[in-house]
Scaffold this motif. Structure first.
Motif, PDB file in Angstrom:
ATOM      1  N   GLN A  79       0.187  13.808  -7.278  1.00 14.33           N
ATOM      2  CA  GLN A  79       1.023  12.056  -7.887  1.00 14.33           C
ATOM      3  C   GLN A  79       0.667  10.706  -7.063  1.00 14.33           C
ATOM      4  OE1 GLN A  79       3.648  13.977 -11.119  1.00 14.33           O
ATOM      5  NE2 GLN A  79       1.427  14.474 -11.896  1.00 14.33           N
ATOM      6  N   ILE A  80       2.113  11.150  -6.063  1.00 12.05           N
ATOM      7  CA  ILE A  80       2.172  10.216  -5.223  1.00 12.05           C
ATOM      8  C   ILE A  80       1.278   9.198  -5.100  1.00 12.05           C
ATOM      9  CG2 ILE A  80       3.661   9.520  -3.536  1.00 12.05           C
ATOM     10  CD1 ILE A  80       5.468  11.530  -4.535  1.00 12.05           C
ATOM     11  N   TYR A  81      -0.240  10.400  -3.754  1.00  9.35           N
ATOM     12  CA  TYR A  81      -0.538  10.708  -3.180  1.00  9.35           C
ATOM     13  C   TYR A  81      -1.941   9.588  -4.463  1.00  9.35           C
ATOM     14  CZ  TYR A  81       0.994  12.034   1.242  1.00  9.35           C
ATOM     15  OH  TYR A  81       1.305  11.872   2.631  1.00  9.35           O
ATOM     16  N   GLY A  82      -2.156  10.013  -5.664  1.00 12.13           N
ATOM     17  CA  GLY A  82      -2.881   9.417  -6.670  1.00 12.13           C
ATOM     18  C   GLY A  82      -2.465   8.255  -7.180  1.00 12.13           C
ATOM     19  N   ASN A  83      -1.301   7.448  -7.055  1.00 16.42           N
ATOM     20  CA  ASN A  83      -0.527   6.507  -7.530  1.00 16.42           C
ATOM     21  C   ASN A  83      -1.327   5.496  -6.576  1.00 16.42           C
ATOM     22  OD1 ASN A  83       0.372   4.530  -8.940  1.00 16.42           O
ATOM     23  ND2 ASN A  83       1.710   5.910 -10.180  1.00 16.42           N
ATOM     24  N   ALA A  84      -1.637   4.570  -6.067  1.00 11.54           N
ATOM     25  CA  ALA A  84      -1.851   3.940  -4.973  1.00 11.54           C
ATOM     26  C   ALA A  84      -0.715   2.555  -5.310  1.00 11.54           C
ATOM     27  CB  ALA A  84      -2.971   2.318  -5.507  1.00 11.54           C
ATOM     28  N   SER A  85       0.411   2.348  -5.801  1.00  9.83           N
ATOM     29  CA  SER A  85       1.374   1.532  -5.967  1.00  9.83           C
ATOM     30  C   SER A  85       1.771   2.143  -6.192  1.00  9.83           C
ATOM     31  CB  SER A  85       1.616   0.300  -7.654  1.00  9.83           C
ATOM     32  OG  SER A  85       1.712   1.749  -8.534  1.00  9.83           O
ATOM     33  N   VAL A  86       2.765   3.755  -6.040  1.00  8.84           N
ATOM     34  CA  VAL A  86       3.531   4.506  -6.169  1.00  8.84           C
ATOM     35  C   VAL A  86       3.990   4.132  -4.072  1.00  8.84           C
ATOM     36  CG1 VAL A  86       5.047   7.016  -6.122  1.00  8.84           C
ATOM     37  CG2 VAL A  86       4.493   4.988  -7.954  1.00  8.84           C
ATOM     38  N   SER A  87       2.711   4.823  -3.901  1.00  4.25           N
ATOM     39  CA  SER A  87       1.759   5.822  -2.352  1.00  4.25           C
ATOM     40  C   SER A  87       1.814   4.447  -1.955  1.00  4.25           C
ATOM     41  CB  SER A  87       0.514   5.753  -2.278  1.00  4.25           C
ATOM     42  OG  SER A  87       0.576   6.166  -0.667  1.00  4.25           O
ATOM     43  N   ASP A  89       4.165   1.696  -2.154  1.00  2.89           N
ATOM     44  CA  ASP A  89       5.235   1.295  -1.787  1.00  2.89           C
ATOM     45  C   ASP A  89       6.697   2.444  -0.969  1.00  2.89           C
ATOM     46  OD1 ASP A  89       7.662   0.015  -3.091  1.00  2.89           O
ATOM     47  OD2 ASP A  89       8.461   1.998  -3.466  1.00  2.89           O
ATOM     48  N   MET A  90       6.113   3.380  -1.022  1.00  4.78           N
ATOM     49  CA  MET A  90       6.488   4.089  -0.206  1.00  4.78           C
ATOM     50  C   MET A  90       5.884   4.430   1.630  1.00  4.78           C
ATOM     51  SD  MET A  90       6.704   8.709  -0.604  1.00  4.78           S
ATOM     52  CE  MET A  90       4.885   8.765   0.197  1.00  4.78           C
ATOM     53  N   ILE A  91       4.414   4.345   1.434  1.00  5.18           N
ATOM     54  CA  ILE A  91       4.315   3.755   2.882  1.00  5.18           C
ATOM     55  C   ILE A  91       4.928   2.424   3.262  1.00  5.18           C
ATOM     56  CG2 ILE A  91       2.508   3.135   4.462  1.00  5.18           C
ATOM     57  CD1 ILE A  91       0.917   5.156   2.389  1.00  5.18           C
ATOM     58  N   TYR A  92       5.255   1.399   3.617  1.00  5.27           N
ATOM     59  CA  TYR A  92       5.549   0.646   3.218  1.00  5.27           C
ATOM     60  C   TYR A  92       7.330   0.547   4.182  1.00  5.27           C
ATOM     61  CZ  TYR A  92       6.814  -4.454   3.861  1.00  5.27           C
ATOM     62  OH  TYR A  92       7.032  -6.450   3.973  1.00  5.27           O
ATOM     63  N   PHE A  93       7.922   1.099   2.551  1.00  3.83           N
ATOM     64  CA  PHE A  93       9.699   1.588   3.404  1.00  3.83           C
ATOM     65  C   PHE A  93       9.512   2.615   4.462  1.00  3.83           C
ATOM     66  CE2 PHE A  93      12.617   5.296   2.770  1.00  3.83           C
ATOM     67  CZ  PHE A  93      13.557   4.492   2.517  1.00  3.83           C
ATOM     68  N   LEU A  94       8.537   3.340   4.955  1.00 10.16           N
ATOM     69  CA  LEU A  94       8.488   4.130   5.724  1.00 10.16           C
ATOM     70  C   LEU A  94       8.421   3.659   7.213  1.00 10.16           C
ATOM     71  CD1 LEU A  94       7.544   7.623   4.533  1.00 10.16           C
ATOM     72  CD2 LEU A  94       9.387   6.960   4.988  1.00 10.16           C
ATOM     73  N   ASN A  95       7.644   1.971   7.077  1.00  9.34           N
ATOM     74  CA  ASN A  95       7.213   0.933   8.561  1.00  9.34           C
ATOM     75  C   ASN A  95       8.260   0.554   8.574  1.00  9.34           C
ATOM     76  OD1 ASN A  95       4.540   3.245   8.850  1.00  9.34           O
ATOM     77  ND2 ASN A  95       3.125   2.734   6.995  1.00  9.34           N
ATOM     78  N   HIS A  96       9.170  -0.066   7.502  1.00 11.07           N
ATOM     79  CA  HIS A  96       9.528  -0.932   7.763  1.00 11.07           C
ATOM     80  C   HIS A  96      10.926  -1.604   7.546  1.00 11.07           C
ATOM     81  CE1 HIS A  96       5.751  -2.924   6.785  1.00 11.07           C
ATOM     82  NE2 HIS A  96       5.862  -3.357   6.911  1.00 11.07           N
ATOM     83  N   SER A  97      12.175  -1.636   7.566  1.00 12.72           N
ATOM     84  CA  SER A  97      13.414  -1.620   7.611  1.00 12.72           C
ATOM     85  C   SER A  97      13.920  -1.768   6.380  1.00 12.72           C
ATOM     86  CB  SER A  97      14.238  -2.559   8.878  1.00 12.72           C
ATOM     87  OG  SER A  97      13.449  -4.211   7.926  1.00 12.72           O
ATOM     88  N   GLY A  99      15.691  -4.355   4.965  1.00 11.77           N
ATOM     89  CA  GLY A  99      15.860  -5.504   4.323  1.00 11.77           C
ATOM     90  C   GLY A  99      14.179  -5.741   4.690  1.00 11.77           C
ATOM     91  N   ASP A 100      13.161  -5.417   5.698  1.00 11.45           N
ATOM     92  CA  ASP A 100      12.228  -6.246   4.839  1.00 11.45           C
ATOM     93  C   ASP A 100      11.627  -5.221   3.657  1.00 11.45           C
ATOM     94  OD1 ASP A 100      11.750  -7.534   7.044  1.00 11.45           O
ATOM     95  OD2 ASP A 100      11.137  -6.047   7.993  1.00 11.45           O
ATOM     96  N   TYR A 101      11.709  -4.030   3.448  1.00 13.35           N
ATOM     97  CA  TYR A 101      11.880  -3.228   2.265  1.00 13.35           C
ATOM     98  C   TYR A 101      11.783  -4.121   0.889  1.00 13.35           C
ATOM     99  CZ  TYR A 101      10.997   0.213  -1.494  1.00 13.35           C
ATOM    100  OH  TYR A 101      11.132   0.514  -2.721  1.00 13.35           O
ATOM    101  N   LEU A 102      13.516  -4.669   0.770  1.00 16.75           N
ATOM    102  CA  LEU A 102      13.890  -4.956  -0.014  1.00 16.75           C
ATOM    103  C   LEU A 102      13.508  -6.177  -0.245  1.00 16.75           C
ATOM    104  CD1 LEU A 102      17.558  -4.878   0.350  1.00 16.75           C
ATOM    105  CD2 LEU A 102      15.961  -3.630  -0.698  1.00 16.75           C
ATOM    106  N   GLU A 103      12.539  -6.914   0.362  1.00 16.08           N
ATOM    107  CA  GLU A 103      11.716  -8.529   0.709  1.00 16.08           C
ATOM    108  C   GLU A 103      10.569  -8.364  -0.210  1.00 16.08           C
ATOM    109  OE1 GLU A 103      11.357 -11.030   4.107  1.00 16.08           O
ATOM    110  OE2 GLU A 103      13.508 -11.134   4.441  1.00 16.08           O
ATOM    111  N   TYR A 104      10.261  -7.193   0.593  1.00 13.15           N
ATOM    112  CA  TYR A 104       8.183  -6.410  -0.371  1.00 13.15           C
ATOM    113  C   TYR A 104       8.613  -6.621  -2.018  1.00 13.15           C
ATOM    114  CZ  TYR A 104       4.617  -3.866  -1.219  1.00 13.15           C
ATOM    115  OH  TYR A 104       3.747  -2.715  -1.502  1.00 13.15           O
ATOM    116  N   ARG A 105       9.862  -5.606  -2.160  1.00 14.56           N
ATOM    117  CA  ARG A 105       9.811  -5.113  -3.413  1.00 14.56           C
ATOM    118  C   ARG A 105      10.082  -6.699  -4.490  1.00 14.56           C
ATOM    119  NH1 ARG A 105       8.209  -1.343  -6.402  1.00 14.56           N
ATOM    120  NH2 ARG A 105      10.075  -1.987  -7.315  1.00 14.56           N
ATOM    121  N   SER A 118       5.866   0.666 -10.270  1.00 17.85           N
ATOM    122  CA  SER A 118       7.376   1.265  -9.779  1.00 17.85           C
ATOM    123  C   SER A 118       7.173   1.647  -8.842  1.00 17.85           C
ATOM    124  CB  SER A 118       7.259   2.854 -10.960  1.00 17.85           C
ATOM    125  OG  SER A 118       7.290   2.647 -12.634  1.00 17.85           O
ATOM    126  N   SER A 119       8.650   1.891  -8.000  1.00 21.64           N
ATOM    127  CA  SER A 119       9.112   2.140  -6.874  1.00 21.64           C
ATOM    128  C   SER A 119       9.210   3.646  -6.380  1.00 21.64           C
ATOM    129  CB  SER A 119      10.194   1.893  -6.307  1.00 21.64           C
ATOM    130  OG  SER A 119      11.410   2.567  -7.243  1.00 21.64           O
TER     131      SER A 119
END
Length: 608
Positions: A79-87, A89-97, A99-105, A118-119
């Motif tokens: 379901q995570i991989y099937g939901n593009a927005s959740v996927s 969001d998780m990939i951006y979190f793992l690839n950035h600091s 702080g960057d993730y908070l700005e992204y959100r 949704s996060s």
């Protein structure tokens, strides 16, 4: 051994019906024991089958729970991989600091015309709300070397501690073995919990580049497994374990091996016979999924034996009752026939005593009645024959008998004692009969002209003497006699031991006490044979003992006939005159405690 011989002679040798009762009772006892054993073995196999089936059902309930749990994990990841927005969001979190993730959100939240997404953390919290057994979820970032831990109450960001190699080794192990137990001091996000935790790990990839960017780690509380089993299998039969492919236990119903490698993993492959684990056990194994997870059900032999205790006791009591009832019925029937046989024997004895008018009256039509009828016919013919042919001859024989009676010989005394003994037995005075028998045997031995006898004969004389004394003082004297088998046929001077025994009965026996005891041991040693007589009688005072030892040392002098120890001195002198000065008697005694007399003689065969 002599008691067994006496028992056989008195109760079996001439007791046909006693032999039948003994044989029949033995056969029935064996049959009942065999039947009880067969019933027990049948019930044992049934209990083993039931216990194993019940344990297997418990293992199946647990297998269903873990299988459902594993399916829910895989479905959630899909379901995570099937939901593009959740996927995303998780990939951006793992690839950035962070702080960057908070700005992204924040950008996603404030961008006009864009619906709020949704996060990934909210998605996992939703999963945790649906899965009561989940304790926490941790997501590790390979590029940024940190992880976030999501629990039911909070979410925290934690940076890696320790060397890079430690984490890489840990990731490699988790990729190879997704299921594992959680150590108390692990680097998971939940610290300090008292419950036993186990986890499932799954590596995360970027769906576009397929680059490995992190790892998902879901921790479960094993208490939820216990609650599941309690609700669906409240009666726990045996023991249930959940093990990973490498043998690590992530659930143990006995809470003994949790977090450890099960030491008997290799033995679990033998599921047919008894398997040697902590103890012999029956084993059931169920595999779950493709990750090497397995449920092991164990029923130990001690648990099965415990469930058989009641049946074992019932079978034992029933077998004893059947044996007693069978013995009682057999004894009752045999006694009826025995009384008929005794009646025939008594009639025959009367015939032997000269009462030709005796006749046997038995009811029935069995073989004993036929014997009695033939016996009566025989007596009629004998009586008629005697009346016709031998009346005059009997008168002549009577005159000759009167002449022979004047020749008093020991043989007459033997027969007289035997008649008295038989009369005592017939009158019920068995103790008197035993005393007369023992006295007769002793008298026969004493009048024999031989001066050398075997040790077996000498000890038998002492045994008869003590038996007479025991009957006289019923219950007040205990006798213990032992003789080595290899000295029974060795020779000894006649009446060498008996005076020592007699000396105890005269001077040492306490007639008013019940704990009198005398023991007679004949043993072989390097120097010859030792005959040891020990008692707990009155003992000998120190002054008297010194006097006796002095007299023994001067045994060549004629002893005083008024001295009470003349028997001991006589025996000592006979030994030394016959065997040499190195043999003889030694005495140890304490006043009021007892006396020990040791006779030393050489080991010689009769006729030496």
């Amino acid at each position: 051994m002599s008691r067994i011989r006496r028992f056989y002679r008195n109760h079996l040798k001439r007791k046909m019906f006693n032999k039948i009762i003994l044989l029949y009772s033995g056969v029935m006892m064996v049959l009942f024991v065999v039947a009880a054993t067969m019933v027990y073995q049948y019930q044992l196999q049934r209990v083993i089958h039931e216990e194993r089936d019940a344990n297997q059902k418990t293992a199946q309930v647990l297998s269903f729970y873990l299988g459902t749990q594993n399916e829910n994990i895989q479905r959630t990841i899909q379901q995570i991989y099937g939901n593009a927005s959740v996927s995303a969001d998780m990939i951006y979190f793992l690839n950035h600091s962070y702080g960057d993730y908070l700005e992204y959100r924040l950008d996603q939240f404030t961008r006009p015309g864009v619906q709020r997404t949704s996060s990934f953390s909210e998605f996992y919290k939703s999963y945790m709300r649906n899965e009561t057994g989940v304790s926490s979820i941790s997501i590790y970032s390979y590029p940024k070397q940190f992880y976030t831990s999501i629990s039911r109450d909070n979410q925290q960001l934690i940076y890696e501690e320790g060397s890079r190699s430690y984490w890489e080794d840990w990731f490699i192990q988790r990729k190879l073995h997704p299921w594992n137990s959680v150590e108390k001091d692990s680097h998971s996000g939940v610290v300090g919990k008292a419950s036993n935790l186990y986890s499932y790990s799954r590596e995360l990839q970027d769906p576009e580049t397929l680059e490995k960017i992190g790892m998902l780690n879901i921790e479960f509380d094993s208490a939820d497994i216990s609650a599941w089993l309690q609700s669906r299998a409240p009666v726990m039969n045996g023991r249930v374990l959940v093990m990973t492919a490498q043998g690590t236990v992530i659930f143990d119903s006995n809470n003994e091996y949790f977090g450890k490698v099960y030491p008997y993993q290799s033995e679990l492959q033998n599921t047919g016979d008894w398997v040697e684990l902590d103890e012999p056990s029956k084993v059931n194994i169920l595999n779950i999924g493709n990750d090497g997870l397995s449920v092991v059900g164990i029923v130990s032999k001690s648990e099965i034996n415990a469930s058989m205790d009641t049946l074992r006791s019932q079978l034992f009591i029933a077998t004893i009752l059947f044996i007693i009832v069978s013995f009682a019925i057999t004894t009752t029937m045999m006694r009826r026939y025995s009384k008929k046989v005794q009646r025939i024997i008594r009639s025959m004895n009367r015939i032997g005593d000269g009462d030709i008018s005796t006749r046997i009256k038995l009811h029935g039509e069995d073989e004993l009645q036929q014997i009695s009828q033939r016996f009566n016919d025989m007596c009629d013919r004998i009586e008629l024959y005697i009346d016709k042919m031998y009346t005059s001859e009997l008168k002549q024989k009577h005159a000759e008998l009167v002449a022979l009676q004047s020749q008093i010989q020991p043989h007459f005394l033997y027969n007289t004692l035997e008649s008295i003994r038989m009369k005592a037995y017939s009158m019920g005075a068995k103790d008197v009969g035993k005393m007369i028998y023992s006295l007769s045997v002793m008298f026969k031995s004493m009048v024999k002209k031989r001066t050398i006898v075997t040790l077996g004969e000498e000890i038998e004389m002492c045994s008869l003497y003590l038996e007479l004394f025991q009957i006289r003082y019923e219950g007040r004297l205990q006798v213990d006699i032992h003789m080595d088998e290899d000295v029974v046929e060795c020779s000894i001077l006649k009446l060498l031991v008996q005076p020592i025994i007699e000396n105890y009965t005269i001077h040492g026996f306490r007639s008013l006490e019940d704990n009198n005891c005398i023991s007679l041991y004949v043993v072989r040693n390097e120097g010859g044979i030792s005959i040891i007589v020990t008692d707990n009688g009155r003992g000998i005072s120190r002054a008297k003992l010194d006097e006796i030892n002095t007299m023994l040392a001067k045994s060549s002098q004629a002893p005083d006939k008024n001295n009470q120890s003349i028997g001991l001195i006589n025996v000592h002198e006979r030994i030394q005159m016959t065997y040499g000065d190195q043999y003889g008697i030694t005495i140890q005694s304490e006043d009021g405690i007892g006396t020990k007399v040791v006779i030393e003689i050489p080991a010689l065969r009769e006729g030496y």
